[in-house]
Design an enzyme around this catalytic site. Structure first.
Site, PDB file in Angstrom:
ATOM      1  N   GLU A   2       0.905  -1.095   0.041  1.00 50.70           N
ATOM      2  CA  GLU A   2      -0.017   0.122  -0.143  1.00 50.70           C
ATOM      3  C   GLU A   2       0.760   1.233   0.029  1.00 50.70           C
ATOM      4  OE1 GLU A   2      -2.965   0.211   3.176  1.00 50.70           O
ATOM      5  OE2 GLU A   2      -3.682   2.135   2.005  1.00 50.70           O
ATOM      6  N   CYS A   7      -6.859   0.907   2.804  1.00 47.92           N
ATOM      7  CA  CYS A   7      -7.854   1.956   2.850  1.00 47.92           C
ATOM      8  C   CYS A   7      -7.485   2.795   1.623  1.00 47.92           C
ATOM      9  CB  CYS A   7      -7.738   2.882   4.150  1.00 47.92           C
ATOM     10  SG  CYS A   7      -8.228   1.828   5.577  1.00 47.92           S
ATOM     11  N   ASN A  47     -12.511  -3.278   0.638  1.00 42.76           N
ATOM     12  CA  ASN A  47     -11.370  -3.657   1.689  1.00 42.76           C
ATOM     13  C   ASN A  47     -11.953  -3.135   2.887  1.00 42.76           C
ATOM     14  OD1 ASN A  47      -8.734  -3.309   2.907  1.00 42.76           O
ATOM     15  ND2 ASN A  47      -9.183  -1.375   3.246  1.00 42.76           N
ATOM     16  N   GLU A  48     -12.185  -3.981   4.088  1.00 43.10           N
ATOM     17  CA  GLU A  48     -12.525  -3.806   5.566  1.00 43.10           C
ATOM     18  C   GLU A  48     -13.874  -3.133   5.243  1.00 43.10           C
ATOM     19  OE1 GLU A  48      -9.823  -1.839   7.504  1.00 43.10           O
ATOM     20  OE2 GLU A  48      -8.335  -3.484   7.934  1.00 43.10           O
TER      21      GLU A  48
END
Ligand code: AHR
Length: 662
Positions: free
Chosen positions: A51, A255, A385-386
């Site tokens: 990331e 994120c 994502n999450e």
């Protein structure tokens, strides 16, 4: 025979889905006449998570040495930033003129800002601008650096320009000179050989006559990038990742993927094509993404290191922490309007064509134009994502999921079950995955070492008929040896459950020590060097010693006979490509432990073997100043020593040997 039966019954009780994956004769995994029940391990078990966080891409893996090369930094990236952040106006030889940032005639509307110099008097040294790099520019004596710039000559006559690598005290480490050749934007490029070693150089670009000129996209790359790729990656960092031999690489985050509000969702199409035409954007981690390291470069890097690409795409919703990332005042999860979902889904289908389509397909042609006519063999795609499990998320995920499955049944979709190992989003996420039969779901754990030790049996009882699992992000909240060992103990359980745990990646991977917004990380670096953490060595030892078959009941600890000790863990796997057997023995406790290794089922060839041991004080950790506090040590041992093997306190031992299975 009776014993084998007993063991199988026991295993069936312990692992409810065991019967589906185990084979007494091992035919599914190519082991002939093997008397133990074995379990097939996923081919892609250990990989990496990348990331652009803590300057992992710009200022990190992406080898560009010029910061804010296209003058696109702004206050929306970070308070106080603007087009001239990291640049200084240079009039050192008593020249004078004016500098302005303009937007009326850019190289490309995607890259709107550029600098205009109106030079009245160039003085002795010219008038121009100086870039400070990422905490200074690292130069290696004798090496070549590729400089390039776009210049629009706005005055009539050709303008002499100098690009100089300089030191703080006026030292010159190399120069490239050229003259502009007419009006309009033109690219000028040349190489500069560095005359010294330094980590604090700057790049100065000056015009040396009275003139008006516009400058943009000022770039400096080491010629020696990883595998000498154009627009490439920093060789040492890329090599450290390659050395893990990851089976897959997830990108571009975390994120960063679902972004800070819907306008900040990562759009892969903005990140391909000529770098000066790409659409840059704010990074959710409060800096800027040049997207010079874009999807083409990610795919190429995966190919270069033999890792399967795992791109993750937002599920049409932003991060639930949007609007003041991680702070009070968050505006929460925001969604693309349904009217935009059709084109958003088309972008995802186009990504698959970009990666896998023939060179004469619309998107395959763009890949070919970038220099890669052959496909990238995309097999996995992550959606979400999450994400907070809301109806807003679910409706959009389902639309994407169904469209991708309908058009590309060959692609394995990875869904998401929230940010934690349990809780509301986890439960709702799993229920939703069950309803849709999502092939794989992504679980995340940022937990204590104790949690990792206590959760060694987490997957033993997971149903084998539900989704497979990708542990997309996990880390035990520190870089000390004890953290690394707790992760190692947990990883033995991933091998044991390698039939349903399909993939796992520690997170995050990289952090620039001067710009760290998340800890811990696997690799730390500055503009000069890097350090591999103890956690890194654990990842590497497991990944390079991955097997395709799990063999139970080979290792037992004496101490476990009294009561189960969660600081002890082990695994035995076989790599059918080499025929090797690999033992991993973890002792995360303060006393040495005796392990009994039952070699009767394994016909070991050879007598002397080399084991690798990671051990030391539990609080030891590697840093840039002390990069070797915890590193694996090779020890030669006799195979007969394995009958009763002493695992030192606080250690991971990996033992590999050739064996014929009987
Ligand atoms: O790995 C750092 C962050 O942790 C990721 O961006 C996010 O997915 C998780 O919360």
């Amino acid at each position: 025979m009776k014993n084998i039966f007993k063991r199988t019954v026991f295993l069936l009780l312990l692992f409810p889905g065991f019967a589906q994956s185990q084979t007494r004769t091992g035919h599914a995994v190519g082991i002939k006449s093997f008397s133990y029940p074995t379990k097939q391990i996923s081919d892609d078990l250990f990989g990496v998570f990348f990331e652009d966080l803590s300057y992992a891409a710009d200022g990190g893996l992406y080898a560009e040495l010029i910061q804010n090369r296209s003058f696109e930094y702004s206050a929306s990236d970070r308070k106080g930033w603007n087009s001239l952040t990291d640049w200084e106006y240079t009039t050192k030889g008593f020249g004078y003129g004016t500098i302005s940032v303009e937007t009326s005639h850019p190289i490309n509307p995607n890259n709107p800002h550029y600098v205009v110099l109106d030079i009245d008097d160039p003085g002795q040294n010219g008038v121009g601008i100086t870039n400070l790099g990422y905490d200074g520019i690292r130069l290696k004596k004798g090496e070549l650096y590729n400089f390039s710039i776009y210049v629009n000559q706005l005055s009539l006559k050709s303008i002499p320009v100098e690009a100089k690598l300089c030191g703080k005290e006026g030292e010159i480490y190399g120069v490239f000179k050229f003259k502009t050749n007419g009006k309009g934007w033109h690219k000028y490029a040349g190489s500069i050989q560095a005359t010294s070693n330094t980590d604090s150089a700057m790049l100065t670009v000056v015009a040396t006559q009275k003139s008006i000129l516009a400058l943009d996209e000022i770039s400096l790359f080491p010629q020696q990038t990883f595998k000498n790729e154009h627009n490439g990656l920093r060789a040492d960092l890329a090599q450290a990742i390659a050395d893990i031999k990851p089976k897959f690489m997830r990108f571009p985050g975390g994120c960063l993927v679902h972004g800070d509000g819907v306008n900040n969702i990562y759009r892969w199409k903005n990140t391909i094509g000529p770098v000066e035409n790409r659409i840059q954007q704010r990074n959710i981690w409060s800096y800027h993404q040049s997207v010079g390291l874009g999807f083409y470069e990610y795919f190429r890097f995966c190919e270069d290191i033999g890792a399967k690409p795992l791109p993750v795409i937002a599920a049409g919703v932003s991060c639930q922490n949007s609007g003041g990332t991680w702070q009070i005042g968050s505006t929460g999860q925001k969604a693309l309007p349904f009217t935009q979902m059709k084109s958003y889904i088309q972008d995802i289908l186009d990504l698959i064509e970009y990666a896998n389509g023939p060179a004469n397909s619309t998107w395959g042609a763009k890949r070919a134009a970038a220099g890669h006519p052959k496909p990238f063999h995309l097999q996995y795609i992550g959606i979400g994502n999450e994400d907070k499990q809301t109806d807003t998320f679910r409706s959009r995920f389902k639309m994407i999921y169904e469209a991708v499955r309908a058009k590309h049944p060959e692609i394995t979709i990875v869904g998401t079950v929230g940010p934690s190992p349990s809780g509301e989003d986890y439960d709702l996420g799993w229920n939703f995955a069950d309803r849709l039969s999502v092939p794989i779901v992504d679980e995340h754990f940022y937990e204590t070492p104790r949690w990792f030790l206590d959760n060694n049996h987490r997957y033993d009882n997971y149903s084998r008929s539900r989704s497979g699992i990708y542990i997309g992000e996990y880390a035990s909240q520190g870089n000390k040896l004890i953290n690394a060992l707790s992760e190692a103990a947990f990883m033995t359980s991933l091998e044991r459950n390698g039939d349903i745990v399909k993939m796992a990646s520690y997170a995050p991977l990289l952090a620039n020590v001067n710009h760290t917004s998340w800890n811990p990380n696997l690799i730390y670096f500055n503009n000069d060097t890097l350090v591999r953490t103890a956690n890194y060595y654990v990842q590497q030892l497991f990944s390079v010693n991955e097997g395709d078959t799990y063999i139970p009941d080979i290792i037992s600890f004496e101490r476990d006979k009294l009561s189960k000790d969660s600081t002890l863990a082990s695994s035995c796997v076989r790599d059918s490509k080499t025929g090797d057997i690999i033992l991993k023995i973890v002792n995360a406790g303060p006393q040495s432990a005796i392990a009994k290794i039952n070699l009767s089922a394994l016909k070991v060839t050879g007598n002397l073997i080399v084991s690798k041991t990671l051990t030391g004080n539990p609080n030891d950790q590697n840093s840039l100043d002390h990069p070797k506090a915890v590193i694996p040590i090779d020890t030669r041992i006799k195979i007969t020593d394995l009958d009763s093997f002493t695992a030192p306190a606080y250690s991971l031992t990996v033992i590999r040997f050739a064996a014929k299975v009987n």
